[in-house]
Structures are given as structure tokens and as C-alpha cells.
Design a protein around this motif. Structure first.
Motif, PDB file in Angstrom:
ATOM      1  N   ASP A 235     -41.932  -9.164 -77.405  1.00 22.55           N
ATOM      2  CA  ASP A 235     -40.686  -9.221 -76.808  1.00 22.55           C
ATOM      3  C   ASP A 235     -39.611  -8.590 -78.127  1.00 22.55           C
ATOM      4  OD1 ASP A 235     -38.654 -10.280 -74.945  1.00 22.55           O
ATOM      5  OD2 ASP A 235     -38.026 -11.244 -76.414  1.00 22.55           O
ATOM      6  N   VAL A 236     -39.867  -8.597 -79.173  1.00 25.67           N
ATOM      7  CA  VAL A 236     -39.061  -8.253 -80.245  1.00 25.67           C
ATOM      8  C   VAL A 236     -39.060  -6.870 -80.266  1.00 25.67           C
ATOM      9  CG1 VAL A 236     -38.564  -8.096 -82.677  1.00 25.67           C
ATOM     10  CG2 VAL A 236     -38.791 -10.451 -81.564  1.00 25.67           C
ATOM     11  N   GLN A 237     -40.219  -6.311 -80.226  1.00 24.57           N
ATOM     12  CA  GLN A 237     -40.393  -4.973 -80.262  1.00 24.57           C
ATOM     13  C   GLN A 237     -40.163  -4.063 -79.073  1.00 24.57           C
ATOM     14  OE1 GLN A 237     -44.622  -4.156 -81.295  1.00 24.57           O
ATOM     15  NE2 GLN A 237     -44.334  -2.137 -82.295  1.00 24.57           N
ATOM     16  N   HIS A 238     -40.169  -4.528 -77.773  1.00 24.27           N
ATOM     17  CA  HIS A 238     -39.951  -3.755 -76.739  1.00 24.27           C
ATOM     18  C   HIS A 238     -38.845  -3.803 -76.035  1.00 24.27           C
ATOM     19  CE1 HIS A 238     -44.124  -2.193 -77.179  1.00 24.27           C
ATOM     20  NE2 HIS A 238     -44.497  -3.373 -76.993  1.00 24.27           N
ATOM     21  N   ARG A 239     -38.044  -4.927 -76.362  1.00 29.47           N
ATOM     22  CA  ARG A 239     -36.696  -5.285 -75.495  1.00 29.47           C
ATOM     23  C   ARG A 239     -35.632  -4.779 -76.322  1.00 29.47           C
ATOM     24  NH1 ARG A 239     -36.097 -11.207 -73.439  1.00 29.47           N
ATOM     25  NH2 ARG A 239     -33.928 -10.409 -73.083  1.00 29.47           N
ATOM     26  N   TYR A 240     -35.721  -4.899 -77.559  1.00 30.18           N
ATOM     27  CA  TYR A 240     -34.358  -4.462 -78.276  1.00 30.18           C
ATOM     28  C   TYR A 240     -34.715  -3.179 -79.099  1.00 30.18           C
ATOM     29  CZ  TYR A 240     -33.895  -9.429 -77.553  1.00 30.18           C
ATOM     30  OH  TYR A 240     -33.875 -10.824 -76.923  1.00 30.18           O
ATOM     31  N   GLY A 241     -33.700  -2.666 -79.681  1.00 25.97           N
ATOM     32  CA  GLY A 241     -33.505  -1.443 -80.278  1.00 25.97           C
ATOM     33  C   GLY A 241     -32.371  -0.474 -79.799  1.00 25.97           C
TER      34      GLY A 241
ATOM     35  N   PHE B 242     -39.167  -0.443 -84.562  1.00 28.32           N
ATOM     36  CA  PHE B 242     -37.949  -1.351 -85.079  1.00 28.32           C
ATOM     37  C   PHE B 242     -37.038  -0.683 -85.649  1.00 28.32           C
ATOM     38  CE2 PHE B 242     -41.907  -4.168 -85.936  1.00 28.32           C
ATOM     39  CZ  PHE B 242     -41.874  -5.103 -85.012  1.00 28.32           C
ATOM     40  N   HIS B 243     -35.846  -1.260 -85.250  1.00 29.86           N
ATOM     41  CA  HIS B 243     -34.505  -0.317 -85.532  1.00 29.86           C
ATOM     42  C   HIS B 243     -33.745  -1.296 -86.606  1.00 29.86           C
ATOM     43  CE1 HIS B 243     -30.649   1.610 -85.454  1.00 29.86           C
ATOM     44  NE2 HIS B 243     -30.943   2.398 -84.629  1.00 29.86           N
ATOM     45  N   PRO B 244     -33.443  -0.444 -87.818  1.00 31.11           N
ATOM     46  CA  PRO B 244     -32.788  -1.234 -88.912  1.00 31.11           C
ATOM     47  C   PRO B 244     -31.766  -2.131 -88.382  1.00 31.11           C
ATOM     48  CG  PRO B 244     -32.300   1.111 -89.115  1.00 31.11           C
ATOM     49  CD  PRO B 244     -33.300   0.857 -87.858  1.00 31.11           C
ATOM     50  N   TYR B 245     -30.889  -1.627 -87.614  1.00 30.05           N
ATOM     51  CA  TYR B 245     -29.648  -2.666 -87.162  1.00 30.05           C
ATOM     52  C   TYR B 245     -29.861  -3.519 -86.195  1.00 30.05           C
ATOM     53  CZ  TYR B 245     -27.671   1.354 -89.665  1.00 30.05           C
ATOM     54  OH  TYR B 245     -27.260   2.371 -90.599  1.00 30.05           O
TER      55      TYR B 245
ATOM     56  N   ARG C 148     -24.826  -3.817 -77.735  1.00 27.62           N
ATOM     57  CA  ARG C 148     -24.429  -3.552 -79.009  1.00 27.62           C
ATOM     58  C   ARG C 148     -25.411  -4.266 -80.109  1.00 27.62           C
ATOM     59  NH1 ARG C 148     -18.367  -5.062 -79.634  1.00 27.62           N
ATOM     60  NH2 ARG C 148     -19.301  -7.106 -78.558  1.00 27.62           N
ATOM     61  N   PHE C 149     -25.538  -3.592 -81.350  1.00 27.78           N
ATOM     62  CA  PHE C 149     -26.564  -4.153 -82.075  1.00 27.78           C
ATOM     63  C   PHE C 149     -26.075  -5.412 -82.613  1.00 27.78           C
ATOM     64  CE2 PHE C 149     -27.417   0.767 -83.337  1.00 27.78           C
ATOM     65  CZ  PHE C 149     -28.595   0.525 -82.721  1.00 27.78           C
ATOM     66  N   THR C 150     -24.808  -5.706 -82.802  1.00 27.99           N
ATOM     67  CA  THR C 150     -24.336  -6.870 -83.337  1.00 27.99           C
ATOM     68  C   THR C 150     -24.804  -8.107 -82.001  1.00 27.99           C
ATOM     69  OG1 THR C 150     -22.172  -6.710 -82.051  1.00 27.99           O
ATOM     70  CG2 THR C 150     -22.503  -6.371 -84.491  1.00 27.99           C
ATOM     71  N   GLU C 151     -24.817  -7.943 -80.882  1.00 28.69           N
ATOM     72  CA  GLU C 151     -25.249  -8.829 -79.695  1.00 28.69           C
ATOM     73  C   GLU C 151     -26.737  -8.669 -79.862  1.00 28.69           C
ATOM     74  OE1 GLU C 151     -23.795  -6.961 -76.275  1.00 28.69           O
ATOM     75  OE2 GLU C 151     -21.534  -7.565 -76.936  1.00 28.69           O
ATOM     76  N   GLN C 152     -27.398  -7.649 -80.259  1.00 22.74           N
ATOM     77  CA  GLN C 152     -28.947  -7.777 -80.270  1.00 22.74           C
ATOM     78  C   GLN C 152     -29.247  -8.812 -81.345  1.00 22.74           C
ATOM     79  OE1 GLN C 152     -31.424  -4.322 -79.700  1.00 22.74           O
ATOM     80  NE2 GLN C 152     -29.500  -3.051 -79.223  1.00 22.74           N
ATOM     81  N   VAL C 153     -28.731  -8.383 -82.715  1.00 24.74           N
ATOM     82  CA  VAL C 153     -29.072  -9.424 -83.868  1.00 24.74           C
ATOM     83  C   VAL C 153     -28.556 -10.898 -83.489  1.00 24.74           C
ATOM     84  CG1 VAL C 153     -28.531  -9.986 -86.072  1.00 24.74           C
ATOM     85  CG2 VAL C 153     -28.441  -7.650 -85.268  1.00 24.74           C
ATOM     86  N   GLU C 154     -27.406 -11.246 -82.741  1.00 25.56           N
ATOM     87  CA  GLU C 154     -27.381 -12.553 -82.574  1.00 25.56           C
ATOM     88  C   GLU C 154     -28.321 -13.202 -81.321  1.00 25.56           C
ATOM     89  OE1 GLU C 154     -23.637 -15.408 -80.296  1.00 25.56           O
ATOM     90  OE2 GLU C 154     -23.412 -12.995 -80.825  1.00 25.56           O
TER      91      GLU C 154
END
Length: 237
Positions: A26-32, A118-121, A38-44
Motif C-alpha cells: 500500500d505504501v509503495q503503490h498508493r503514494y508518491g 519511494f519518494h523522499p517527500y 500534496r506531499f504534506t497530506e500524504q505524509v500525514e
């Protein structure tokens, strides 16, 4: 080692490898970068998703995999430069700064093009935040010292990219660096026998430079970050 005693003793936690694999997918394919938020929302969202012992294992795997992939990428770049020019570059995981000082313009910052995607942000920033916020649980699920080494390694890559790799310091980049510094400090505080701070951290801690931080969507400066000051606050305890 306290972490090993806990793993072998009666205080070992119950982990679910299948759930970890599902979380990792899930982490690998749904995000990035391809995600529509936005990256801030993804991190949250990701930090909430990984807020468990299984999530902590996944976060540690992400950090370790990112560090390993970045190292392999830089080794491959150094080999290609040697093949094309005869110029030999030394790639040392404990301190990437000499490499970037010598060959920064010829190098590509590896964290934007990892094989894992994986994206750094996004995933990396979230994984690092989870490692720090759950540092008190690390020795129940893994050996925290190699993980701390990898957190410092990603921090080294991040800051070297700012100085020598033409990486733009926007709010997402500053958030990643802040998570790396804060989390490294939290892990240092949680381990029994913390290792000596690596050379790039000691070098930056002697400085007091402030980087301008830009709006991700434009040229406007919206703040600043003093890496040396942040590191002193978190590592000199």
C-alpha cells in the motif's frame, strides 16, 4: 543488547508478516509523485497508517531500502564516470560529502529516482517520522542501531543534495530534513549505547548557515532552515 533480550524474552511483541507485506504494498503503490494529493497530506495519512508495531517494521524497511538503493545508485554513477572519463570516485556510506564536494555537478541525486518508487517527500518522510515517534518501541521489533545508521545516511544524502546536488530546498525538502533530524534525535535518546555521530553530522553541527526555503509552487522564499542549529538542538542532549 536490550533489543535482543526483548526479542528473545517474554516481552516480545506479536507481529504479523502478512499485514506488514500488505502495508508495504500500500505504501509503495498508493503514494508518491503520482498521487493526486500534496506531499504534506500524504505524509500525514501515511504516518497514521503506520502507527503500529507492524507499521514500525514497515517504516524501518522503507528507510533501510531507500538507503541501500541510493548507495547502489551512487556506486553505479561512479562506475559510469570511471568508464567515461577515467576519473575514480570513492563512495563511502558513512560520509557522502567528500564525494559530492568533488563531483556534485556530475552526479544525479539518487532519492528522486529510486527503483522502489519511494519518494523522499512522501513515503520516506513519513517512514522517518514513524521511526522517530515510535522510537521507544524499536528495540521490541528490530535492532535500532543499524536503523539509526540508515537514518543518518539518508540525512547525509539529503543535505549533500542541497549543497552540491542542485536540489531545490522547498518546504517539502525542509520537512524531510526536519523529520530526519528529529527522528534521529529520538532514536538516539531511546537506545542504550548510542553510536558516535557520523562525520557529516559533526561537520554540519559546526556551522550556523541558514538555507532559504521556497514555496514548492513558485520562486517565493517562505522561510529558512538552519541545519546546524537543528542538529545541535536534537543531538546534543
Amino acid at each position: 543488547m536490550r533489543w535482543l533480550r526483548r526479542l528473545l524474552g517474554g516481552r516480545r511483541v506479536q507481529l504479523d508478516p502478512e499485514r506488514q507485506q500488505a502495508l508495504l504494498r500500500d505504501v509503495q503503490h498508493r503514494y508518491g509523485a503520482h498521487a493526486q494529493t500534496r506531499f504534506t497530506e500524504q505524509v500525514e495519512t501515511l504516518t497514521a497508517t503506520l502507527n503500529s508495531d507492524d507499521g514500525l517494521v514497515v517504516a524501518a524497511r522503507v528507510v533501510g531500502q531507500v538507503a541501500d538503493e541510493a548507495h547502489l545508485d551512487l556506486q553505479a554513477q561512479a562506475q559510469e564516470i570511471l568508464r567515461r572519463t577515467g576519473r575514480r570516485l570513492l563512495v563511502h556510506r558513512r560520509n557522502y560529502r567528500p564525494l559530492w564536494r568533488e563531483a556534485g555537478p556530475a552526479l544525479r541525486w539518487p532519492l528522486f529516482a529510486l527503483p522502489s518508487g519511494f519518494h523522499p517527500y512522501a513515503q520516506v518522510a513519513a517512514a522517518v517520522a514513524v521511526v522517530g515517534s515510535r522510537a521507544h518501541r524499536l528495540d521490541r521489533v528490530t535492532d535500532p542501531n543499524p536503523l539509526l545508521t540508515r537514518v543518518f545516511e539518508v540525512l547525509d544524502l539529503t543535505t549533500a543534495g542541497w549543497e552540491y546536488g542542485r536540489v531545490r530546498v522547498d518546504t517539502d525538502a525542509a520537512t524531510l530534513a526536519s523529520h530526519l533530524i528529529t527522528s534521529a534525535g529520538q532514536v538516539l535518546a531511546a537506545v542504550d549505547d548510542p553510536p558516535r555521530l557520523p562525520p557529516p553530522v559533526r561537520e554540519l553541527m559546526r556551522r550556523n548557515n541558514t538555507f532559504d526555503v521556497y514555496d514548492p509552487a513558485g520562486p517565493r522564499v517562505v522561510g529558512g532552515i538552519n541545519l546546524g542549529a537543528r542538529m545541535r538542538e536534537n543531538f546534543l542532549v
